[in-house]
Design an enzyme around this catalytic site. Sequence first.
Site, short mmCIF file in Angstrom:
data_model
loop_
_atom_site.label_atom_id
_atom_site.label_comp_id
_atom_site.label_asym_id
_atom_site.label_seq_id
_atom_site.Cartn_x
_atom_site.Cartn_y
_atom_site.Cartn_z
N LYS A 158 -23.56 0.61 -81.11
CA LYS A 158 -24.28 1.29 -82.19
C LYS A 158 -24.72 2.65 -81.67
O LYS A 158 -25.41 2.74 -80.65
CB LYS A 158 -25.49 0.47 -82.61
CG LYS A 158 -26.35 1.16 -83.67
CD LYS A 158 -27.44 0.24 -84.18
CE LYS A 158 -28.32 0.96 -85.16
NZ LYS A 158 -29.39 0.09 -85.68
N ARG A 174 -33.06 4.86 -93.70
CA ARG A 174 -34.48 4.94 -93.32
C ARG A 174 -35.34 5.19 -94.54
O ARG A 174 -36.47 4.73 -94.60
CB ARG A 174 -34.66 5.97 -92.21
CG ARG A 174 -34.00 5.48 -90.92
CD ARG A 174 -34.21 6.36 -89.71
NE ARG A 174 -33.31 5.94 -88.64
CZ ARG A 174 -32.91 6.71 -87.65
NH1 ARG A 174 -33.36 7.95 -87.55
NH2 ARG A 174 -32.09 6.25 -86.73
N ARG A 217 -33.80 7.75 -81.57
CA ARG A 217 -33.43 6.49 -80.93
C ARG A 217 -32.45 6.70 -79.77
O ARG A 217 -31.74 5.78 -79.37
CB ARG A 217 -32.78 5.55 -81.95
CG ARG A 217 -33.61 5.29 -83.20
CD ARG A 217 -33.26 3.95 -83.79
NE ARG A 217 -33.75 3.72 -85.14
CZ ARG A 217 -35.03 3.61 -85.49
NH1 ARG A 217 -35.98 3.74 -84.57
NH2 ARG A 217 -35.37 3.38 -86.74
N GLU A 265 -20.68 -2.03 -73.42
CA GLU A 265 -21.66 -2.68 -74.30
C GLU A 265 -21.06 -3.95 -74.93
O GLU A 265 -21.70 -4.99 -74.99
CB GLU A 265 -22.08 -1.73 -75.44
CG GLU A 265 -23.07 -0.66 -75.03
CD GLU A 265 -24.49 -1.21 -74.92
OE1 GLU A 265 -24.69 -2.42 -75.07
OE2 GLU A 265 -25.40 -0.40 -74.65
N LYS A 270 -20.74 0.70 -85.10
CA LYS A 270 -21.54 1.34 -86.15
C LYS A 270 -21.92 2.74 -85.72
O LYS A 270 -22.40 2.89 -84.59
CB LYS A 270 -22.79 0.49 -86.38
CG LYS A 270 -23.75 1.06 -87.39
CD LYS A 270 -25.01 0.25 -87.43
CE LYS A 270 -25.98 0.96 -88.33
NZ LYS A 270 -27.28 0.40 -88.30
N SER A 322 -25.19 3.93 -94.34
CA SER A 322 -25.80 4.56 -95.52
C SER A 322 -25.35 6.01 -95.70
O SER A 322 -25.07 6.44 -96.81
CB SER A 322 -27.32 4.48 -95.40
OG SER A 322 -27.79 5.12 -94.22
N TYR A 332 -22.09 -0.55 -98.40
CA TYR A 332 -22.82 -0.42 -99.67
C TYR A 332 -21.86 -0.33 -100.86
O TYR A 332 -22.28 -0.35 -102.00
CB TYR A 332 -23.74 0.81 -99.60
CG TYR A 332 -24.71 0.69 -98.44
CD1 TYR A 332 -25.88 -0.07 -98.56
CD2 TYR A 332 -24.43 1.26 -97.20
CE1 TYR A 332 -26.73 -0.24 -97.50
CE2 TYR A 332 -25.28 1.09 -96.12
CZ TYR A 332 -26.42 0.34 -96.27
OH TYR A 332 -27.26 0.15 -95.20
C1 PBG Z 1 -32.10 -0.90 -87.48
C2 PBG Z 1 -30.95 -0.57 -88.36
C3 PBG Z 1 -30.61 0.69 -88.83
C4 PBG Z 1 -29.48 0.50 -89.63
C5 PBG Z 1 -29.18 -0.85 -89.61
N1 PBG Z 1 -30.10 -1.50 -88.81
C6 PBG Z 1 -31.29 1.98 -88.69
C7 PBG Z 1 -31.41 2.66 -87.39
O1 PBG Z 1 -30.87 2.24 -86.37
O2 PBG Z 1 -32.11 3.66 -87.38
C8 PBG Z 1 -28.75 1.59 -90.35
C9 PBG Z 1 -27.89 1.15 -91.49
C10 PBG Z 1 -27.39 2.26 -92.34
O3 PBG Z 1 -27.62 3.46 -92.12
O4 PBG Z 1 -26.73 1.90 -93.31
N2 PBG Z 1 -32.85 -1.96 -88.01
#
Ligand code: PBG
Length: 331
Positions: free
Chosen positions: A201, A211, A224, A240, A255, A281, A320
């Site tokens: 990720k 968010r 992050r 990983e 991701k 997203s 989505y």
């Molecule tokens: C963390 C999490 C995130 C997403 C899924 N799980 C946000 C992040 O890491 O800041 C993002 C999913 C998306 O953007 O569709 N709980």
Amino acid sequence: MAPEVGFPQRRMRRLRRTPALRRLVAETRLSVDDLVAPLFVREGIDDPVPISSLPGHFQHTVASAVAEAKRLVDLGVPAVLLFGVPATKDAEGSGAWDPDGVVQRALRTLRDAFGDEVVLAADLCLDEYTDHGHCGVLAADGTVDNDATLERYARVALAQAAAGADVVAPSGMMDGQVAAIRRALDAEGHEQVAVLAYAAKFASGLYGPFRDAVDVRIAGGGDRRGYQQDPANRREALAEVALDVAEGADVVMVKPAVTYLDVLADVRRAVDVPVAAYHVSGEYAMIKAAAANGWIDGAAVALEQLVAVKRAGADFVLTYFAGEVAEALGG
Ligand code: PBG
């Protein structure tokens, strides 16, 4: 006249001539079986709240989440992934493991409504539940404390499993998170609950609309990058993934999706477990925004991207677009 060639010309266009021929020779197929639909459930609301940066998506009440899940199940979508938006947040993110927390309530209600007709997956993280917006608990110096966070993740896994999750999906990128969760689940008799690991990720700018959807702002304008992967790193993703498989991950995920197709292809070659991709997203929002301006055909681009994600090696895709694509595929 055909161009001069020294051998019988291989005419590539022969097999592209009709839709039936193209269908016959397609190397990759996107099916409704490949889709996982993310759903947001929010505590303390009476009606679903539209998410403006994710057009067509809502912060659901438990009841409206059941209705949306029903629509998806009827379209043939095999799985949903739940995210919670709690009414109150604290430093530890304790709402994440509260047996009456919003995701746990939604899981129980969905399980009652659908039995085993749908796979219930739950995102396992603390960021939606912490008042500082990080994916774990903080050490005195303000950084995320890895091992103290693992202890909380174990509690979340047990709460989600007890509420009926088939799959828990740790997304916090803490070291050792899969092992900690697997150990906790097995110790409490939840051997059948699978772990879908957000293995590679990346610290992406494409999570912005998400968010908004979960009301997360990282304290002090933070980010992050101290736990999610650097977008510059390809080999590191394989390290990983190898760790997560060794720790007991049943499925590994990459991701975001389209920006990391090289990583997805590498991971597919490296492991035997199912590989998932999260079309996130921002990927959805970019398509929706351009389509709303009339600049692209949104439905066509969505299908093109999801097929590309499968072509690169994903066995299934969290997206989505799940509902829309299921409809388009004739679900
Ligand atoms: C963390 C999490 C995130 C997403 C899924 N799980 C946000 C992040 O890491 O800041 C993002 C999913 C998306 O953007 O569709 N709980």
